[in-house]
Scaffold this active site. Structure first.
Site, PDB file in Angstrom:
ATOM      1  N   CYS A   1     -26.179  48.979  -5.254  1.00  0.00           N
ATOM      2  CA  CYS A   1     -25.652  47.699  -4.462  1.00  0.00           C
ATOM      3  C   CYS A   1     -25.661  48.074  -3.051  1.00  0.00           C
ATOM      4  O   CYS A   1     -25.348  48.833  -2.425  1.00  0.00           O
ATOM      5  CB  CYS A   1     -23.973  47.515  -4.991  1.00  0.00           C
ATOM      6  SG  CYS A   1     -23.183  46.437  -4.228  1.00  0.00           S
TER       7      CYS A   1
ATOM      8  N   CYS B   1      -6.854  36.398   4.373  1.00  0.00           N
ATOM      9  CA  CYS B   1      -8.445  36.617   3.738  1.00  0.00           C
ATOM     10  C   CYS B   1      -8.528  35.329   2.815  1.00  0.00           C
ATOM     11  O   CYS B   1      -9.445  35.551   1.719  1.00  0.00           O
ATOM     12  CB  CYS B   1      -8.314  37.828   2.979  1.00  0.00           C
ATOM     13  SG  CYS B   1      -6.772  38.160   1.971  1.00  0.00           S
TER      14      CYS B   1
END
Ligand SMILES: C[S@@+](CC[C@H](N)C(=O)[O-])C[C@H]1O[C@@H](n2cnc3c(N)ncnc32)[C@H](O)[C@@H]1O
Length: 429
Positions: free
Chosen positions: A156, A386
């Site tokens: 990843c 966020c």
């Protein structure tokens, strides 16, 4: 329009959660991973009240910033919405989404939004991967787009070399222990700042009797420490199994101990810029209230300029870290209280010229807490968010008390994903 129908559309613009907005005869269509300017053949996947969701069947003509995904797993993995959008365009899109989310919530901001870019690979300092085992073998990675299926990720791009080495080792260990692999569900990785030490926390259907087998998972995985949440689903307890239970990171010259169970900002490259923005957004002097204070990142950052700092945080382990971090730095005027922010704040008498910093989880602070914050008549409010929609809702709740946005910055803490962080400074006008 019906589910399964194929349509040809052009994406007007990107909207929150990695969707592209298109229209068919006035009907709004949210296209998963549709990028601005794309001409697409899409398949209608869901019809909801007010909008229709669709997935891409074919890219007929790529938008101006579409490019091949650098990650070979991008098609199946749900971890990155913007792998196929070049990076400068991601930043432009996120800025527009932030501004528009505020506007939709009734908060108009016409000022500049400085955007802080991140290196696009190896940025994660913490990550949660999932585990699944089927006839086809072990899968260790992230979930698919809008799906619970775990996509196996041999590599990843968000992870550092150190994290990748640990994941490779755990993968081999889990493959050798299928009985355990069927019950380990989450692998949480937390990496120290700089030194590349990775502490792992496991979660799943695990009990104390699994401890010896869990310990054996370390073989071949270069991890610095291992722990697990053990016990029945509603009564899990973190048990430290081996090595370190926390990592250390340094931010703006202050050292932070971060336990495997505590929160810390997830982008190693931008954490200093974020802390600097918080420091610069709060005037010196007075008492600082740091709500949702975690391990004390903002409390310690603001300590030098403040008469006193009080952090409030719900995770007792994080409060323990924060208290240790303040004491280790010799900051006797920085204290922390453990408890729900709303109920604890109500027990703290307001002081003159308070500066309030809040950094809630994605669900936001909520209207009631924002009203309680405003009722204290703080000198300033700095909100680290966020999630743009909940930020908009929460800032709107401040308007009747006269607090308005004075500055807004965007930090691309999560490149290639649709997530973003922002710092909003509010003053009373
Ligand atoms: C986004 S993190 C911010 C942490 C810290 N400001 C930082 O930058 O590292 C949100 C924090 O709020 C805490 N939290 C979530 N809901 C809470 C609540 N209702 N009351 C108190 N703390 C809460 C979480 O445990 C987490 O540490």
């Amino acid at each position: 329009m019906r589910t399964g129908e194929l349509l040809e559309v052009t994406v007007e613009k990107g909207i929150y959660r990695g969707l592209g907005l298109a229209r068919v005869e006035g009907q709004a269509l949210f296209v998963v991973r549709g990028l601005p300017g794309d001409r697409l053949r899409v398949r209608v996947s869901a019809i909801e009240r007010g909008f229709v969701r669709a997935t891409i069947d074919a890219v007929l003509e790529a938008g101006p910033h579409r490019r091949p995904a650098p990650c070979p797993y991008a098609d199946s993995c749900g971890g990155c919405a913007y792998q196929e959008l070049d990076y400068p365009a991601q930043l432009v899109l996120k800025e527009a989404v932030l501004r528009e989310s505020l506007g939709r919530g009734g908060v108009v901001w016409t000022g500049a939004i400085p955007v802080h870019a991140s290196p696009r690979e190896g940025w994660r300092s913490r990550a949660t991967l999932h585990v699944a085992l089927s006839g086809a073998g072990l899968r260790l990675g992230l979930r698919g787009e809008a799906s619970h299926r775990v996509v196996d990720l041999p590599r990843c791009l968000q992870l550092s070399e150190a994290m990748t080495g640990v994941v490779d080792g755990l993968r081999r260990s889990l493959e050798k222990r299928p009985g355990l692999a069927t019950r380990v569900q989450d692998v949480r990785l937390l990496e120290s700042g700089g030194a590349g030490r990775v502490v792992v926390g496991l979660d799943g259907e695990l009990g104390p009797a699994d401890a010896p087998q869990l310990l054996a998972l370390q073989e071949g995985a270069p991890l610095a420490g291992l722990g697990a949440r053990l016990g029945p689903p509603r009564n899990k307890r973190y048990v430290h199994l081996a090595g370190d239970d926390s990592v250390v990171s340094e931010v703006l010259g202050r050292r932070y101990r971060i336990h495997s169970e505590s929160f810390f900002q997830g982008n190693r490259f931008l954490v200093e810029a974020l802390a600097r923005s918080v420091r610069d957004g709060v005037a010196r002097g007075g008492r600082v209230l740091d709500l949702f204070s975690g391990v004390g990142l903002f409390a310690l950052t603001l300590a030098e300029g403040a008469d006193s700092v009080l952090g409030i945080e719900g995770n007792a382990q994080a409060v323990d870290d924060a208290t240790f971090n303040a004491a280790s730095a010799g900051l006797g005027h920085v204290r922390f209280r453990s408890g729900d922010v709303a109920t604890t704040l109500a027990t703290v008498p307001a002081e003159r010229a308070e500066r309030i910093v809040l950094d809630p989880p994605r669900s936001g602070a909520g209207v009631a807490l924002m009203r309680a914050v405003a009722a204290r008549s703080p000198e300033s409010i700095l909100y680290v968010s966020c999630d743009p929609p909940t930020l908009a809702r929460d800032l709107k709740a401040l308007e009747p008390s006269g607090y308005r946005l004075a500055s807004l910055e965007l930090f691309d803490l999560f490149p290639d994903t649709f997530h973003m962080e922002s710092v909003a400074v509010l003053r009373r006008f």
